[in-house]
Design a protein around this motif. Structure first.
Motif, PDB file in Angstrom:
ATOM      1  N   ALA A 541       0.828  -1.211   0.000  1.00 64.16           N
ATOM      2  CA  ALA A 541       0.000   0.000   0.000  1.00 64.16           C
ATOM      3  C   ALA A 541       0.860   1.258   0.000  1.00 64.16           C
ATOM      4  O   ALA A 541       2.013   1.261   0.432  1.00 64.16           O
ATOM      5  CB  ALA A 541      -0.913  -0.006   1.223  1.00 64.16           C
ATOM      6  N   ASP A 542       0.266   2.351  -0.471  1.00 62.64           N
ATOM      7  CA  ASP A 542       0.916   3.657  -0.431  1.00 62.64           C
ATOM      8  C   ASP A 542       0.663   4.348   0.905  1.00 62.64           C
ATOM      9  O   ASP A 542       1.476   5.133   1.371  1.00 62.64           O
ATOM     10  CB  ASP A 542       0.373   4.544  -1.560  1.00 62.64           C
ATOM     11  N   VAL A 543      -0.490   4.051   1.504  1.00 64.88           N
ATOM     12  CA  VAL A 543      -0.904   4.676   2.763  1.00 64.88           C
ATOM     13  C   VAL A 543      -1.355   3.574   3.718  1.00 64.88           C
ATOM     14  O   VAL A 543      -1.997   2.610   3.292  1.00 64.88           O
ATOM     15  CB  VAL A 543      -2.070   5.669   2.538  1.00 64.88           C
ATOM     16  N   VAL A 544      -1.011   3.703   5.001  1.00 64.05           N
ATOM     17  CA  VAL A 544      -1.427   2.726   6.011  1.00 64.05           C
ATOM     18  C   VAL A 544      -2.164   3.456   7.126  1.00 64.05           C
ATOM     19  O   VAL A 544      -1.640   4.408   7.715  1.00 64.05           O
ATOM     20  CB  VAL A 544      -0.216   1.968   6.610  1.00 64.05           C
ATOM     21  N   VAL A 545      -3.407   3.022   7.387  1.00 66.14           N
ATOM     22  CA  VAL A 545      -4.177   3.560   8.512  1.00 66.14           C
ATOM     23  C   VAL A 545      -3.777   2.740   9.739  1.00 66.14           C
ATOM     24  O   VAL A 545      -4.322   1.669   9.999  1.00 66.14           O
ATOM     25  CB  VAL A 545      -5.693   3.465   8.251  1.00 66.14           C
ATOM     26  N   VAL A 546      -2.796   3.254  10.475  1.00 62.46           N
ATOM     27  CA  VAL A 546      -2.136   2.479  11.524  1.00 62.46           C
ATOM     28  C   VAL A 546      -3.109   2.054  12.611  1.00 62.46           C
ATOM     29  O   VAL A 546      -3.077   0.928  13.096  1.00 62.46           O
ATOM     30  CB  VAL A 546      -0.976   3.292  12.125  1.00 62.46           C
ATOM     31  N   ARG A 547      -4.007   2.944  13.005  1.00 66.81           N
ATOM     32  CA  ARG A 547      -4.911   2.655  14.119  1.00 66.81           C
ATOM     33  C   ARG A 547      -6.262   2.113  13.660  1.00 66.81           C
ATOM     34  O   ARG A 547      -7.205   2.031  14.454  1.00 66.81           O
ATOM     35  CB  ARG A 547      -5.127   3.932  14.946  1.00 66.81           C
ATOM     36  N   ASP A 548      -6.377   1.780  12.381  1.00 66.24           N
ATOM     37  CA  ASP A 548      -7.634   1.252  11.832  1.00 66.24           C
ATOM     38  C   ASP A 548      -8.798   2.210  12.061  1.00 66.24           C
ATOM     39  O   ASP A 548      -9.943   1.781  12.227  1.00 66.24           O
ATOM     40  CB  ASP A 548      -7.965  -0.121  12.446  1.00 66.24           C
ATOM     41  N   ASP A 549      -8.512   3.511  12.056  1.00 68.23           N
ATOM     42  CA  ASP A 549      -9.563   4.513  12.266  1.00 68.23           C
ATOM     43  C   ASP A 549      -9.929   5.110  10.912  1.00 68.23           C
ATOM     44  O   ASP A 549      -9.224   5.978  10.382  1.00 68.23           O
ATOM     45  CB  ASP A 549      -9.070   5.604  13.218  1.00 68.23           C
ATOM     46  N   LEU A 550     -11.051   4.655  10.348  1.00 69.54           N
ATOM     47  CA  LEU A 550     -11.457   5.140   9.035  1.00 69.54           C
ATOM     48  C   LEU A 550     -11.763   6.631   9.045  1.00 69.54           C
ATOM     49  O   LEU A 550     -11.687   7.293   8.006  1.00 69.54           O
ATOM     50  CB  LEU A 550     -12.694   4.369   8.553  1.00 69.54           C
ATOM     51  N   ALA A 551     -12.098   7.178  10.200  1.00 69.49           N
ATOM     52  CA  ALA A 551     -12.422   8.601  10.271  1.00 69.49           C
ATOM     53  C   ALA A 551     -11.216   9.470   9.915  1.00 69.49           C
ATOM     54  O   ALA A 551     -11.379  10.640   9.555  1.00 69.49           O
ATOM     55  CB  ALA A 551     -12.926   8.947  11.670  1.00 69.49           C
ATOM     56  N   ALA A 552      -9.998   8.902  10.010  1.00 70.64           N
ATOM     57  CA  ALA A 552      -8.802   9.682   9.682  1.00 70.64           C
ATOM     58  C   ALA A 552      -8.599   9.829   8.177  1.00 70.64           C
ATOM     59  O   ALA A 552      -7.843  10.707   7.741  1.00 70.64           O
ATOM     60  CB  ALA A 552      -7.568   9.028  10.311  1.00 70.64           C
ATOM     61  N   LEU A 553      -9.260   8.992   7.377  1.00 75.26           N
ATOM     62  CA  LEU A 553      -9.045   9.040   5.932  1.00 75.26           C
ATOM     63  C   LEU A 553      -9.508  10.354   5.303  1.00 75.26           C
ATOM     64  O   LEU A 553      -8.763  10.963   4.533  1.00 75.26           O
ATOM     65  CB  LEU A 553      -9.751   7.864   5.256  1.00 75.26           C
ATOM     66  N   PRO A 554     -10.741  10.812   5.559  1.00 72.51           N
ATOM     67  CA  PRO A 554     -11.145  12.088   4.972  1.00 72.51           C
ATOM     68  C   PRO A 554     -10.227  13.235   5.381  1.00 72.51           C
ATOM     69  O   PRO A 554      -9.915  14.106   4.567  1.00 72.51           O
ATOM     70  CB  PRO A 554     -12.569  12.289   5.505  1.00 72.51           C
ATOM     71  N   ALA A 555      -9.785  13.234   6.640  1.00 77.05           N
ATOM     72  CA  ALA A 555      -8.884  14.285   7.101  1.00 77.05           C
ATOM     73  C   ALA A 555      -7.553  14.222   6.364  1.00 77.05           C
ATOM     74  O   ALA A 555      -6.972  15.262   6.019  1.00 77.05           O
ATOM     75  CB  ALA A 555      -8.665  14.157   8.612  1.00 77.05           C
ATOM     76  N   ALA A 556      -7.052  13.006   6.126  1.00 77.05           N
ATOM     77  CA  ALA A 556      -5.778  12.869   5.406  1.00 77.05           C
ATOM     78  C   ALA A 556      -5.899  13.397   3.977  1.00 77.05           C
ATOM     79  O   ALA A 556      -4.985  14.044   3.462  1.00 77.05           O
ATOM     80  CB  ALA A 556      -5.344  11.405   5.401  1.00 77.05           C
ATOM     81  N   ILE A 557      -7.024  13.121   3.327  1.00 73.38           N
ATOM     82  CA  ILE A 557      -7.220  13.629   1.968  1.00 73.38           C
ATOM     83  C   ILE A 557      -7.313  15.150   1.979  1.00 73.38           C
ATOM     84  O   ILE A 557      -6.728  15.837   1.125  1.00 73.38           O
ATOM     85  CB  ILE A 557      -8.490  13.006   1.355  1.00 73.38           C
ATOM     86  N   ALA A 558      -8.028  15.697   2.961  1.00 74.63           N
ATOM     87  CA  ALA A 558      -8.131  17.155   3.066  1.00 74.63           C
ATOM     88  C   ALA A 558      -6.771  17.781   3.350  1.00 74.63           C
ATOM     89  O   ALA A 558      -6.425  18.842   2.794  1.00 74.63           O
ATOM     90  CB  ALA A 558      -9.130  17.529   4.165  1.00 74.63           C
ATOM     91  N   LEU A 559      -5.968  17.141   4.203  1.00 73.75           N
ATOM     92  CA  LEU A 559      -4.621  17.647   4.496  1.00 73.75           C
ATOM     93  C   LEU A 559      -3.752  17.606   3.244  1.00 73.75           C
ATOM     94  O   LEU A 559      -2.965  18.527   2.981  1.00 73.75           O
ATOM     95  CB  LEU A 559      -3.991  16.825   5.616  1.00 73.75           C
ATOM     96  N   SER A 560      -3.876  16.541   2.464  1.00 74.27           N
ATOM     97  CA  SER A 560      -3.124  16.438   1.209  1.00 74.27           C
ATOM     98  C   SER A 560      -3.498  17.576   0.263  1.00 74.27           C
ATOM     99  O   SER A 560      -2.640  18.160  -0.398  1.00 74.27           O
ATOM    100  CB  SER A 560      -3.392  15.090   0.551  1.00 74.27           C
ATOM    101  N   ARG A 561      -4.779  17.891   0.195  1.00 72.94           N
ATOM    102  CA  ARG A 561      -5.207  18.977  -0.690  1.00 72.94           C
ATOM    103  C   ARG A 561      -4.632  20.317  -0.231  1.00 72.94           C
ATOM    104  O   ARG A 561      -4.245  21.151  -1.060  1.00 72.94           O
ATOM    105  CB  ARG A 561      -6.737  19.030  -0.734  1.00 72.94           C
TER     106      ARG A 561
END
Length: 628
Positions: A541-561
């Motif tokens: 994978a390119d990205v790993v959600v270490v804590r298995d918290d799906l709620a962090a995914l939208p925030a990561a995409i927003a941070l990337s933007r």
């Protein structure tokens, strides 16, 4: 080994550079910090310089060689700090690229280790012979004992057992396998013995094809770097031509040699892309560090940049939207039975207590969570594919397959199975008393994460799963997904991802199992669940959600933007400064100290602007940008 060597040289260059800074700032003798900076240039610059010379021999000019030349020019003009900094930046980026390549190759090789190296082949008269997996031929019959991994893809000839196929299909629970059923290499046999007829040679098994798909998709993804290489080549050639022109044209107009050389060397410094490099890397690296502190590991700056371009998210089901752990969802007592659900659960858990089957473990766990004291079970027996039986408090208890239930009592079974649950029947003294519905637990944050991603990307996520349609549909309905694609093998998942890409979508695929690895590799961004994910999937994978918290995914995409916007602003600032300084040097007389100050000043400004993304407020702002 090559990647480790690059890391060592880059680390040595960084240490020497920092030592030089300390010596300079501490007021040490000039010869000491000069020696440290020169050693830094040598440690980090000899390898890209040598590679650049070899490329030059093949009539190819790359920016790495120009950076080494720029560093040498800076040192020659007394700007040893700038020269050493250039070397450190490019040596570090080269080492990270080499490490990423090595990781990908290791992960593909590790996948092939899922299947055992040897198998027990049965000859005439059922004589057992241990042979290498590669020696198995189509038509051979192999014996698979309880707890062993299957060596080959094939069809069960005789025997009955439950097989854990999560690595191939993603199904959360072991499936019953009897004569005539297909099984796959790399899966784990349960409590029964199986005789399997080999249907495919070792190189064509499903697990081998997964490895090939990962490798192929990784090579395809690498083609996106061709544009960068073209720009790099053109820039390198243009910079060399411009530097030569800056030196020779003034000479032809009568300028003295020293002035012409000084102008050309100043041009080499102010035109070097140091500020451009720092315009890009600090924001992305700062965003990586910030996301990492909040449980999202982004493996490279390139990945952080492309994560923000996501327009379509694809989820696996088991272990991604769900926790991948079977749990008791409902107890349905058969009409006319004078028992409560808790009473049924207590005796069923007592009968299942000696069992190691995941369904039995789920039943026992449910009883423990409700605080029940379990009575002892006597005469325990387990029948693979059928269930368990035992005597509990003088009553014969059977817990197992819905086949134990009469047709007149099958309504609950059909309802559970239609809702994606696994039905387990409980009988007391031969009479069916209840049906237990066991399913996979949906993560608490799955629905909110799905909603946030829908608002962020403008499209509802897609569910790609190897599980059956009923189970997939139940989970999808619970989290708000309407596009459900079930019963998919790994090649079907990768085909679905490529279909979306062909429609112009930039796909982020999220999964946890080996069967998800090809889709993750084929997607623009592959995202693995780190807690439940297999080692292969996490590596691929390119990205790993270490804590298995799906709620962090939208925030990561927003941070990337946001990081992408900072990069664009930095590039505008760096490009404008370089253009101003270059024009000044060409049409006027740019003093070298002023050129160095302007170049380094813009470098510091873009670096500090990028490092703002390290602050906690940057993540909090990303959370606000990711609607919930």
């Amino acid at each position: 080994m090559f990647a480790l060597a690059e890391v060592r040289w880059a680390s040595a260059a960084l240490v020497l550079f920092l030592a030089g800074l300390v010596a300079q700032w501490a007021g040490g003798p000039a010869w000491l910090w000069w020696a440290l900076y020169l050693a830094c240039c040598a440690a980090g610059g000899w390898e890209p310089g040598l590679a650049g010379l070899r490329a030059l021999k093949d009539k190819t000019l790359d920016v790495d060689l120009l950076m080494v030349v720029a560093a040498v020019a800076a040192v020659a003009l007394g700007q040893v700090v700038e020269g050493a900094l250039l070397i450190v930046i490019f040596a570090t980026s080269g080492a990270l690229e080499a490490l990423a390549t090595a990781r990908t190759e290791d992960s593909v090789r590790g996948l092939l280790d899922l299947a055992p190296d040897t198998a027990t082949r049965l000859g005439p008269g059922d004589v057992e012979e241990v042979v290498a997996a590669g020696e198995l031929a189509v038509g051979d019959v192999v014996l698979v004992r309880p707890g062993e991994r299957l060596t080959a893809d094939g069809v069960v000839v005789s025997g009955a057992s439950e097989v854990d196929q999560a690595t191939i299909t993603g199904e959360p629970l072991p499936v019953d396998r009897t004569a005539g059923d297909e099984v796959f290499a790399g899966t784990v046999n349960g409590t029964g013995a199986l005789r399997v007829r080999v249907m495919r040679p070792a190189g064509e098994t499903v697990v081998a094809r997964i490895a090939a798909l990962v490798e192929q998709a990784t090579r395809t993804k690498a083609r996106t770097q061709l544009f960068i290489e073209k720009v790099e080549q053109r820039y390198s050639i243009g910079m060399v031509i411009a530097t030569i022109a800056v030196f020779t044209v003034p000479l032809l107009w009568g300028e003295d040699l020293e002035s012409a050389l000084l102008r050309a060397m100043t041009f080499m410094i102010v035109a070097s892309p140091c500020a451009v490099v720092l315009a890009t890397m600090p924001p992305l690296l700062a965003a990586i560090a910030n996301a990492g502190r909040h449980g999202v590991l982004v493996k490279s700056a390139v990945v952080m940049e492309q994560l923000g371009t996501t327009t379509q998210v694809c989820f696996d089901k088991t272990g991604t939207l769900t926790r991948g752990v079977p749990r008791l969802a409902e107890i349905r007592v058969v009409p006319g039975v004078e028992m409560t659900g808790d009473e049924v659960l207590r005796v069923a858990a007592a009968a299942e207590f000696p069992s190691e089957h995941p369904l039995g473990v789920a039943i026992v766990r449910a009883a423990r969570e409700r605080g029940f004291a379990l009575p002892s079970a006597e005469d325990f027996a387990a029948q693979p594919g059928r269930g368990v039986s035992a005597h509990v408090e003088g009553v014969h208890v059977r817990v197992g397959s819905p086949a134990l239930l009469g047709a007149e009592d099958a309504a609950a079974v059909e309802e559970f199975q239609g809702g994606g649950l696994t039905a387990v029947v409980v009988l007391l003294d031969g009479r069916a008393v209840a049906v237990l519905g066991i399913g996979d637990q949906i993560r608490d944050e799955s629905a909110s994460a799905t909603d946030a991603l829908t608002r962020l990307t403008g499209r509802t996520p897609v569910l790609l799963t190897g599980d059956n349609a009923a189970a997939a549909g139940g989970v999808a309905a619970s989290v708000g997904i309407t596009d459900v694609r079930a019963d998919l093998l790994p090649e079907h998942k990768i085909a679905a991802v490529r279909e979306m890409q062909d429609r112009g979508q930039r796909v982020a695929a999220v999964g946890d199992g080996i069967n998800d690895a090809p889709a993750l590799a084929a997607a623009h961004t592959g995202i693995a669940m780190g807690g439940t994910g297999s080692g292969m999937t996490v590596q691929a994978a390119d990205v790993v959600v270490v804590r298995d918290d799906l709620a962090a995914l939208p925030a990561a995409i927003a941070l990337s933007r946001r990081a992408r916007r900072v990069v664009q602003a930095n590039l505008a600032l760096a490009g404008t400064m370089i253009a101003v300084l270059v024009v000044w040097d060409l049409v006027g007389t740019l003093p070298m100290p002023l050129g160095v100050a302007g170049h380094e000043g813009s470098t510091i400004l873009v670096a500090l602007n990028g490092l703002r993304l390290l602050r906690r407020s940057a993540w909090e702002r990303a959370l606000q940008k990711a609607p919930r």
